[in-house]
Design a protein around this motif. Structure first.
Motif, short mmCIF file in Angstrom:
data_model
loop_
_atom_site.label_atom_id
_atom_site.label_comp_id
_atom_site.label_asym_id
_atom_site.label_seq_id
_atom_site.Cartn_x
_atom_site.Cartn_y
_atom_site.Cartn_z
N PRO A 51 20.88 -15.83 22.78
CA PRO A 51 21.88 -15.58 23.83
C PRO A 51 23.34 -15.52 23.37
CG PRO A 51 21.16 -17.86 23.89
CD PRO A 51 20.33 -17.19 22.83
N PHE A 52 23.60 -15.88 22.13
CA PHE A 52 24.99 -15.94 21.66
C PHE A 52 25.28 -14.73 20.78
CE2 PHE A 52 23.49 -20.23 22.47
CZ PHE A 52 24.44 -20.70 23.36
N SER A 53 26.16 -13.86 21.24
CA SER A 53 26.44 -12.59 20.55
C SER A 53 27.81 -12.62 19.89
CB SER A 53 26.39 -11.42 21.54
OG SER A 53 25.13 -11.36 22.16
N CYS A 54 27.90 -12.03 18.70
CA CYS A 54 29.17 -11.93 17.99
C CYS A 54 29.99 -10.78 18.57
CB CYS A 54 28.90 -11.68 16.50
SG CYS A 54 30.41 -11.46 15.53
N SER A 55 31.25 -11.03 18.86
CA SER A 55 32.12 -10.01 19.43
C SER A 55 32.63 -9.02 18.38
CB SER A 55 33.33 -10.68 20.11
OG SER A 55 34.04 -11.50 19.17
N HIS A 56 32.40 -9.34 17.10
CA HIS A 56 32.87 -8.47 16.02
C HIS A 56 31.78 -7.51 15.53
CE1 HIS A 56 36.62 -10.75 15.60
NE2 HIS A 56 35.89 -11.84 15.72
N CYS A 57 30.51 -7.93 15.64
CA CYS A 57 29.41 -7.10 15.16
C CYS A 57 28.23 -7.24 16.12
CB CYS A 57 29.02 -7.46 13.74
SG CYS A 57 28.31 -9.13 13.57
N THR A 58 27.10 -6.70 15.77
CA THR A 58 25.95 -6.69 16.68
C THR A 58 25.03 -7.89 16.52
OG1 THR A 58 24.70 -5.37 15.07
CG2 THR A 58 25.95 -4.17 16.75
N LYS A 59 25.35 -8.82 15.66
CA LYS A 59 24.46 -9.94 15.40
C LYS A 59 24.43 -10.92 16.58
CE LYS A 59 24.19 -10.17 10.38
NZ LYS A 59 24.32 -11.03 9.19
N THR A 60 23.24 -11.49 16.81
CA THR A 60 23.05 -12.50 17.86
C THR A 60 22.47 -13.77 17.25
OG1 THR A 60 20.86 -11.59 18.36
CG2 THR A 60 22.72 -10.78 19.67
N PHE A 61 22.64 -14.89 17.97
CA PHE A 61 22.24 -16.18 17.42
C PHE A 61 21.61 -17.06 18.50
CE2 PHE A 61 25.63 -14.39 14.97
CZ PHE A 61 25.22 -14.57 13.67
N ARG A 62 20.78 -18.00 18.04
CA ARG A 62 20.09 -18.91 18.95
C ARG A 62 21.00 -20.01 19.48
NH1 ARG A 62 15.77 -18.76 14.92
NH2 ARG A 62 14.15 -17.33 15.63
N THR A 63 21.99 -20.41 18.67
CA THR A 63 22.88 -21.51 19.06
C THR A 63 24.34 -21.10 18.94
OG1 THR A 63 23.05 -22.47 16.84
CG2 THR A 63 21.17 -23.15 18.19
N SER A 64 25.18 -21.76 19.73
CA SER A 64 26.61 -21.49 19.68
C SER A 64 27.22 -21.92 18.34
CB SER A 64 27.33 -22.20 20.83
OG SER A 64 27.10 -23.59 20.76
N SER A 65 26.65 -22.98 17.75
CA SER A 65 27.17 -23.45 16.46
C SER A 65 26.90 -22.43 15.36
CB SER A 65 26.54 -24.80 16.10
OG SER A 65 25.12 -24.69 16.02
N ASN A 66 25.73 -21.78 15.41
CA ASN A 66 25.43 -20.73 14.43
C ASN A 66 26.36 -19.54 14.61
OD1 ASN A 66 23.36 -22.27 13.41
ND2 ASN A 66 21.71 -21.10 14.36
N HIS A 70 29.02 -18.09 11.87
CA HIS A 70 28.99 -16.68 11.49
C HIS A 70 30.36 -16.02 11.65
CE1 HIS A 70 28.09 -12.38 11.50
NE2 HIS A 70 28.65 -12.33 12.70
N GLN A 71 31.06 -16.34 12.73
CA GLN A 71 32.33 -15.68 13.02
C GLN A 71 33.38 -15.91 11.93
OE1 GLN A 71 32.91 -17.19 17.04
NE2 GLN A 71 32.52 -15.14 17.88
N ARG A 72 33.19 -16.96 11.15
CA ARG A 72 34.11 -17.22 10.04
C ARG A 72 34.06 -16.12 8.98
NH1 ARG A 72 32.00 -23.35 10.14
NH2 ARG A 72 33.23 -24.06 11.94
N VAL A 73 32.93 -15.40 8.95
CA VAL A 73 32.82 -14.25 8.03
C VAL A 73 33.87 -13.21 8.41
CG1 VAL A 73 31.33 -12.35 7.29
CG2 VAL A 73 30.37 -14.64 7.65
N HIS A 74 34.11 -13.04 9.71
CA HIS A 74 35.06 -12.04 10.19
C HIS A 74 36.50 -12.56 10.17
CE1 HIS A 74 31.69 -9.58 11.47
NE2 HIS A 74 31.22 -10.57 12.20
N THR A 75 36.68 -13.84 10.50
CA THR A 75 38.03 -14.39 10.61
C THR A 75 38.59 -14.86 9.27
OG1 THR A 75 37.20 -16.62 11.07
CG2 THR A 75 37.54 -15.15 12.95
N GLY A 76 37.68 -15.13 8.31
CA GLY A 76 38.13 -15.65 7.03
C GLY A 76 38.41 -17.14 7.05
N GLU A 77 38.12 -17.78 8.18
CA GLU A 77 38.38 -19.22 8.31
C GLU A 77 37.45 -20.01 7.39
OE1 GLU A 77 38.25 -22.74 11.73
OE2 GLU A 77 37.31 -20.80 12.09
N ARG A 78 38.03 -20.97 6.69
CA ARG A 78 37.25 -21.85 5.81
C ARG A 78 37.73 -23.29 6.06
NH1 ARG A 78 34.57 -19.31 1.56
NH2 ARG A 78 34.80 -17.04 1.58
N PRO A 79 37.20 -23.90 7.11
CA PRO A 79 37.73 -25.20 7.55
C PRO A 79 37.35 -26.39 6.67
CG PRO A 79 35.85 -24.56 8.90
CD PRO A 79 36.12 -23.41 7.99
#
Length: 208
Positions: A51-66, A70-79
């Motif tokens: 149910p959780f879809s990435c707004s940058h690409c077409t990938k979807t995920f089972r959990t919000s944490s996943n 994943h979105q860090r791939v697009h944002t470059g964030e490395r916390p």
């Protein structure tokens, strides 16, 4: 410090974390969970719901944490940052694996010989040497190898491929180490022949 809760239901949910009780059961596989939310997340494995879809690409995920990970791939964030060298990571697990490289710690032990390794990947590669047969098998002669690179080198015996070529004489070799040995030999031989020109030495005598 005693933790407090506004509602009794919150306290009851919290108390489950201190026990081995897993009251929420999966109807498909029977796995038990401490929280209803954990069960719902698990059930998506069976339903294949994402149910959780990435707004940058077409990938979807089972959990919000996943999805967040994943979105860090697009944002470059490395916390997650290494306190030793400052390198950043998208996942905490990646940081923990990296930090071992700054220490002498080798927490991954081989059950066969006791040798320690810094990562699980290194341990898996090592464990192949304890198996009776290699994981990578030659399709021509059936010989087994512990590494794919060793199989690739071996297969050149059958194909006749010699990808490492001497730029001086054009001779080909199956391995780069063989080429390096060859180049060292030809260079030393040429040097010896040249050095004789500076001396009166005549090392090769005619027996006739």
């Amino acid at each position: 410090m005693v933790q407090g809760y506004i509602q009794l239901s919150h306290l009851l949910r919290h108390k489950v974390t201190h026990s081995n009780e897993r009251p929420f059961k999966c109807s498909d596989c029977g796995s038990g969970f401490k929280r209803a939310a954990d069960l719902r997340q698990h059930e998506r494995i069976h339903t294949e719901e994402r149910p959780f879809s990435c707004s940058h690409c077409t990938k979807t995920f089972r959990t919000s944490s996943n999805l967040r990970q994943h979105q860090r791939v697009h944002t470059g964030e490395r916390p997650f940052t290494c306190s030793v060298c400052g390198k950043g990571f998208t996942q905490l697990s990646s940081l923990l694996k990296h930090k071992v490289t700054h220490t002498q710690e080798r927490p991954f032990k081989c059950p066969d010989c006791g040798r320690g390794f810094k990562s699980s990947g290194e341990l898996m590669s090592h464990k192949r040497f304890h198996t009776a047969e290699g994981l990578f098998t030659c399709s021509v002669c059936g010989k087994g190898f512990n590494r794919s690179s060793h199989l690739q080198t071996h297969q050149r015996v059958h194909t006749g491929e010699r990808p490492f070529t001497c730029s001086a004489c054009g001779k080909g070799f199956t391995q780069s180490s063989h080429l390096q040995n060859h180049k060292g030999f030809t260079q030393s031989s040429s040097l010896l022949r040249h050095n004789v020109t500076h001396t009166k030495e005549r090392p090769f005598k005619c027996s006739d």
